[in-house]
Design a protein around this motif. Structure first.
Motif, PDB file in Angstrom:
ATOM      1  N   SER A 185       6.415  11.125  -7.934  1.00  0.00           N
ATOM      2  CA  SER A 185       6.427   9.696  -7.271  1.00  0.00           C
ATOM      3  C   SER A 185       7.753   8.980  -7.332  1.00  0.00           C
ATOM      4  CB  SER A 185       5.536   8.976  -8.123  1.00  0.00           C
ATOM      5  OG  SER A 185       5.977   8.458  -9.396  1.00  0.00           O
ATOM      6  N   THR A 186       7.852   8.106  -6.538  1.00  0.00           N
ATOM      7  CA  THR A 186       9.174   7.146  -6.496  1.00  0.00           C
ATOM      8  C   THR A 186       9.424   6.612  -7.587  1.00  0.00           C
ATOM      9  OG1 THR A 186       8.148   5.503  -5.316  1.00  0.00           O
ATOM     10  CG2 THR A 186       8.963   7.019  -3.814  1.00  0.00           C
ATOM     11  N   LEU A 187       8.322   6.056  -8.260  1.00  0.00           N
ATOM     12  CA  LEU A 187       8.539   5.623  -9.642  1.00  0.00           C
ATOM     13  C   LEU A 187       9.096   6.343 -10.856  1.00  0.00           C
ATOM     14  CD1 LEU A 187       5.290   3.129  -9.501  1.00  0.00           C
ATOM     15  CD2 LEU A 187       7.759   2.548  -8.639  1.00  0.00           C
ATOM     16  N   LEU A 188       8.591   7.514 -10.772  1.00  0.00           N
ATOM     17  CA  LEU A 188       8.943   8.535 -11.801  1.00  0.00           C
ATOM     18  C   LEU A 188      10.653   8.744 -11.664  1.00  0.00           C
ATOM     19  CD1 LEU A 188       8.637  10.296 -14.252  1.00  0.00           C
ATOM     20  CD2 LEU A 188       7.973  12.182 -12.576  1.00  0.00           C
ATOM     21  N   ILE A 189      10.998   8.742 -10.109  1.00  0.00           N
ATOM     22  CA  ILE A 189      12.053   9.115  -9.819  1.00  0.00           C
ATOM     23  C   ILE A 189      13.275   7.741 -10.433  1.00  0.00           C
ATOM     24  CG2 ILE A 189      13.687   9.231  -7.955  1.00  0.00           C
ATOM     25  CD1 ILE A 189      11.669  10.772  -6.547  1.00  0.00           C
TER      26      ILE A 189
ATOM     27  N   ALA B 217       0.826  -1.314  -0.308  1.00  0.00           N
ATOM     28  CA  ALA B 217       0.066   0.031  -0.089  1.00  0.00           C
ATOM     29  C   ALA B 217       0.819   1.361   0.013  1.00  0.00           C
ATOM     30  CB  ALA B 217      -0.782   0.034   1.161  1.00  0.00           C
ATOM     31  N   GLY B 218       2.092   1.072   0.392  1.00  0.00           N
ATOM     32  CA  GLY B 218       2.810   2.274   0.573  1.00  0.00           C
ATOM     33  C   GLY B 218       3.122   2.812  -0.921  1.00  0.00           C
ATOM     34  N   THR B 219       2.956   2.043  -1.809  1.00  0.00           N
ATOM     35  CA  THR B 219       3.162   2.458  -3.149  1.00  0.00           C
ATOM     36  C   THR B 219       2.346   3.809  -3.527  1.00  0.00           C
ATOM     37  OG1 THR B 219       3.546   1.646  -5.704  1.00  0.00           O
ATOM     38  CG2 THR B 219       1.475   1.114  -4.562  1.00  0.00           C
ATOM     39  N   PHE B 220       1.180   3.712  -2.931  1.00  0.00           N
ATOM     40  CA  PHE B 220       0.351   4.888  -3.190  1.00  0.00           C
ATOM     41  C   PHE B 220       0.394   6.129  -2.414  1.00  0.00           C
ATOM     42  CE2 PHE B 220      -2.765   1.306  -4.125  1.00  0.00           C
ATOM     43  CZ  PHE B 220      -2.630   1.312  -5.303  1.00  0.00           C
ATOM     44  N   LEU B 221       1.685   6.015  -1.319  1.00  0.00           N
ATOM     45  CA  LEU B 221       1.681   7.139  -0.490  1.00  0.00           C
ATOM     46  C   LEU B 221       2.770   8.318  -1.075  1.00  0.00           C
ATOM     47  CD1 LEU B 221       2.591   5.244   2.720  1.00  0.00           C
ATOM     48  CD2 LEU B 221       0.414   6.490   2.186  1.00  0.00           C
ATOM     49  N   PRO B 222       2.503   9.525  -1.012  1.00  0.00           N
ATOM     50  CA  PRO B 222       3.201  10.535  -1.698  1.00  0.00           C
ATOM     51  C   PRO B 222       4.649  10.712  -1.013  1.00  0.00           C
ATOM     52  CG  PRO B 222       1.594  11.570  -0.343  1.00  0.00           C
ATOM     53  CD  PRO B 222       1.290  10.158  -0.114  1.00  0.00           C
TER      54      PRO B 222
END
Length: 351
Positions: free
Chosen positions: A304-308, A215-220
């Motif tokens: 987001s961490t994924l864009l990074i 669920a942390g994947t949705f946290l900013p």
């Protein structure tokens, strides 16, 4: 490095609310071609074109996690409503979860789920896990069964419709096997049996690992200074068979292609070595990739961490240009959106 360096403006209408009619029916941005050729239209492909963009002998690594019904509506003994978003099942009866309520339940509180004539009950074991926003909750019945019966598919917050039967099928990959994720490995959603067969026919190998998306994947990201951000932890398993396939590919100079950022995180966290573990690896520009040579991925949220992560993989300027092109050409974004194919940018010291 600053969070604001990874921001962009996305028109709201480009956020895909539903999947394409066919799994492999979307668009694919070939970012390498975009960077090399001035005629940008040459980079605009279809997902069905993917086999011709992957070299024969390449090893594609897929994440075979399966999304569980992780969102539960319930109530406290006082009658106050709560929403439970399970992060992970931890043992037969216990879960770690984020709880939304007007007043967060305390340790020892009893929670109730389902209709009054068939209520499932649980107890809050600990009000907060150390260093996290998670509560530990113990269900009276086995947790997996409660979630399957009463839980709801946890669509991302930017998808604005309630999950329906179509989502039950389409927010799950065709190769999902290991239950435990609370968000789909969305790059894998594009693959149907016909596309997988076309890849095999071209002599492209495949392997699987498991990373249970949390669920942390949705946290900013809440800090401007990225060095102060602590990544959420996720569980992964890399089998001996997959580790051997990776080792052979690397020894023979064949590219390892991660299908999605979740597969990439597991591969880089494990170093391609068989085993199970937890990873809180936060990949930022300057990271030296050890395993992955190419990345197939969706388009990710601003800041987001994924864009990074994809900026670290392909280069910040490459990603900036790719996203600007995708927006101009009206690609569909995020979980149900289109995809792109990236090559790893060389870093100083590469041979």
């Amino acid at each position: 490095m600053k969070l604001s360096d990874f921001d962009y403006h996305l028109p709201e209408e480009l956020i895909a609310q539903y999947p394409p009619e066919q799994r492999a029916g979307g668009r694919l941005l070939d970012v390498t071609t975009l960077m090399q050729q001035p005629e940008a239209s040459a980079a605009d492909r279809l997902l069905a074109d993917l086999p011709e963009l992957i070299a024969p002998g390449s090893l594609l690594v897929f994440n075979d996690t399966r999304v569980i019904h992780a969102r539960l509506a319930g109530r406290k003994e006082s009658g106050g409503r709560i929403e439970v978003m399970v992060e992970r099942i931890d043992g037969e009866h216990e879960v770690l979860a984020m709880v939304r309520a007007s007043h967060p339940p305390k340790a020892g509180s009893r929670l109730h789920f389902g209709p009054e004539n068939a209520t499932e009950c649980a107890t809050v074991v600990s009000a907060r896990e150390p260093g996290s926003m998670m509560l530990r909750i113990r269900f009276d019945a086995p947790a997996a069964g409660v979630l399957e019966r009463l839980g709801e598919l946890p669509l991302p917050p930017y998808i604005q419709h309630q999950p329906d039967q179509a989502d039950e099928a389409r927010y799950q990959t065709v190769f999902a096997r290991e239950p435990g994720a609370v968000a789909a490995p969305t790059a894998g959603l594009h693959f149907d049996e016909a596309l997988l067969a076309a890849l095999r026919a071209r002599g492209i190998d495949s392997a699987h690992l498991t990373l249970h998306v949390g669920a942390g994947t949705f946290l900013p990201v809440r800090t401007e200074d990225l060095s102060q951000h602590h990544m959420h932890s996720e569980r992964y398993t890399l089998s001996a068979e997959t580790a051997q396939a990776i080792a052979r590919a690397k020894a023979e100079g064949r590219p390892v292609v991660a299908i999605g950022t979740t597969a990439l995180r597991a591969l880089e966290a494990s170093g391609g070595v068989a085993g199970s573990g937890e990873t809180d690896l936060f990949i930022t520009p300057g990271y030296r990739f050890r395993v992955v040579d190419r990345l197939f991925t969706n388009f990710h949220l601003p800041k987001s961490t994924l864009l990074i992560l994809v900026s670290a993989f392909a280069g910040r300027e490459t990603i900036r240009r790719a996203y600007a092109h995708a927006i101009a050409q009206r690609y569909r974004f995020f979980s149900y959106g289109d995809a792109m194919l990236l090559d790893r940018a060389p870093v100083e010291g590469d041979a």
